[in-house]
Scaffold this active site. Sequence first.
Site, PDB file in Angstrom:
ATOM      1  N   SER B   9       0.790  -1.265   0.020  1.00 22.00           N
ATOM      2  CA  SER B   9       0.009  -0.044   0.059  1.00 22.00           C
ATOM      3  C   SER B   9       0.908   1.148   0.022  1.00 22.00           C
ATOM      4  O   SER B   9       1.967   1.304   0.336  1.00 22.00           O
ATOM      5  CB  SER B   9      -0.964  -0.012   1.344  1.00 22.00           C
ATOM      6  OG  SER B   9      -1.588   1.213   1.453  1.00 22.00           O
ATOM      7  N   HIS B  10       0.374   2.399  -0.579  1.00 20.20           N
ATOM      8  CA  HIS B  10       0.954   3.634  -0.278  1.00 20.20           C
ATOM      9  C   HIS B  10       1.190   4.156   1.136  1.00 20.20           C
ATOM     10  O   HIS B  10       1.905   4.809   1.301  1.00 20.20           O
ATOM     11  CB  HIS B  10       0.111   4.725  -1.052  1.00 20.20           C
ATOM     12  CG  HIS B  10       0.445   4.584  -2.566  1.00 20.20           C
ATOM     13  ND1 HIS B  10       0.290   3.517  -3.421  1.00 20.20           N
ATOM     14  CD2 HIS B  10       0.953   5.581  -3.416  1.00 20.20           C
ATOM     15  CE1 HIS B  10       0.346   3.893  -4.562  1.00 20.20           C
ATOM     16  NE2 HIS B  10       0.949   5.129  -4.788  1.00 20.20           N
ATOM     17  N   SER B  11       0.275   3.538   1.907  1.00 19.86           N
ATOM     18  CA  SER B  11       0.515   3.845   3.347  1.00 19.86           C
ATOM     19  C   SER B  11       0.940   2.859   4.052  1.00 19.86           C
ATOM     20  O   SER B  11       0.188   1.597   4.132  1.00 19.86           O
ATOM     21  CB  SER B  11      -0.896   4.521   3.908  1.00 19.86           C
ATOM     22  OG  SER B  11      -1.191   4.031   5.348  1.00 19.86           O
ATOM     23  N   GLY B  43       3.709   6.396  -0.242  1.00 17.66           N
ATOM     24  CA  GLY B  43       4.431   6.005  -1.379  1.00 17.66           C
ATOM     25  C   GLY B  43       4.794   4.450  -1.316  1.00 17.66           C
ATOM     26  O   GLY B  43       4.145   4.022  -0.243  1.00 17.66           O
ATOM     27  N   SER B  70       0.531   2.890  -8.876  1.00 14.41           N
ATOM     28  CA  SER B  70       1.686   2.704  -8.794  1.00 14.41           C
ATOM     29  C   SER B  70       2.347   1.577  -7.780  1.00 14.41           C
ATOM     30  O   SER B  70       3.689   0.912  -7.998  1.00 14.41           O
ATOM     31  CB  SER B  70       2.588   4.189  -8.352  1.00 14.41           C
ATOM     32  OG  SER B  70       2.398   4.589  -7.152  1.00 14.41           O
TER      33      SER B  70
END
Lengths: 225, 260
Positions: B9-11, B43, B70
């Site tokens: 995950s981005h987090s 990110g 992403s």
Amino acid sequence: MADTLNAAWAEAWLRNSAAVVAEHRKELIDLDRAIGDADHGENLDRGFSAVVQKLDESNPETPGACFKLAAMTLMSKVGGAAGPLFGTAYLRAGTTVGESTELDSPLLAQALAAARDGIVARGKAEVGDKTMIDAWTPAVDAATEAAEAGAGPADVLEAAAVAAQQGAESTDPLVARKGRASYLAERSAGHRDPGAASSALLLRAAADAAAAAGNGAGEAGASGA
Amino acid sequence: MSVGLLIISHSAKIAEGVCELAAQMAADVVLVPAGGTDDGGIGTSFEKVQSGIEKADTGDGVLILTDLGSAVMTAESALEFLEDAQRNRVRMQPDVPLVEGAIAAAVAAQTGVTLEAVVQGAQSAQTGAPAGGTQGEAASAEPAIAPSGSAEQPAEPSESAIALSPEPAGGAGGVESASGDVELINPMGLHARPAAVTAQELTGMDADITINGVDAKSVMLLMTLGLKQGQTLHVAATGPDARKAVDFVTGQAADGFGEL
């Protein structure tokens, strides 16, 4: 003008890239704030700063080794989508040039094409989607055409840089179809794509490094930045 | 061992939270979070993903689940660096809801099934509604409640709400079918835990089994039924373990899934 470009050029390109990204950091952040998550400038700045640090620590002996160093570092440090996208671009370019110590125009054009293909493979974007591909594809076309016409490497890169800048500008009216900006749909029109803008900056940095190397800087191209 | 899961995950908090949630239902599965950048920002990190694959790879395979775009690209980049042998036992399922997909996959992995089956588990979270096929099965299972002529033991409702109707082999094939109805008596109904227990146990049985028309081996589909206390489960199964499967579900439900 030199017929080939070497590791000193590749290193100068990366150092120039770090410098232009730092210089345009705020501009890229503002572009990304308009249609994305406002982190593109900061992410790229962090990534290329790390690339410079890695270059200071090691001494890559071939252009391919420089590209692979950039690939790994950008993938690790950028965080946003630009990390894997530019990382893959440098990785594919590095694979294409292999162990070559001197890159001539045809090989350089091939490396740029491989870089673009890597971005396409990763991001699945096409020309017109309002992404970095809108800068890369015209740049690759211009570089290929110049190389086929017998231009030297510096001119090949100059052609690529000019085409990339025009390509980036061409994204202004487009509606985004990929990436975070696509959530905005129609509202993304009227803003330049940040990835296309940064791609144009990177290709400009490549051309400037080659011009400096060609102007008698030669081996000292690396010390340009 | 079982298939391991890598949650990108981005987090960092989301990745850890998803693993924490899935671990509740799959205590023995290796669940590895890879969230956030190297310096703890929002990110995805290539290095975290790369080392995460190593941690999650038990030898039986790794399923990678991701959040936004992403994260998928970072994972694909990391896959590109793997040796072929390892890459062949790593799968990515980008288009499923992260939380639901992770839970469904983890429950499947807990049962020790193959990587392909774990991938299917994750995919089951993609469909909010039961697939067309299972609807049909449910309809065709209806007659099993009152089999025409062949039942030597007529369906005999027991003292509880359970009604079983074993149907002996329908002739040559030796295919067993069974069905039964049972009322949910536990206050929470068929919520996550009983759905997981049910799907997990049934996965090990050799039978096609549906509850109210959905595949009872899919924890996600069971949860989407949203069955509450007082509602009735209709269980229908075909296959060698049909009877065993129906008995298991009706028994568990009659027992309030151990929650009373």
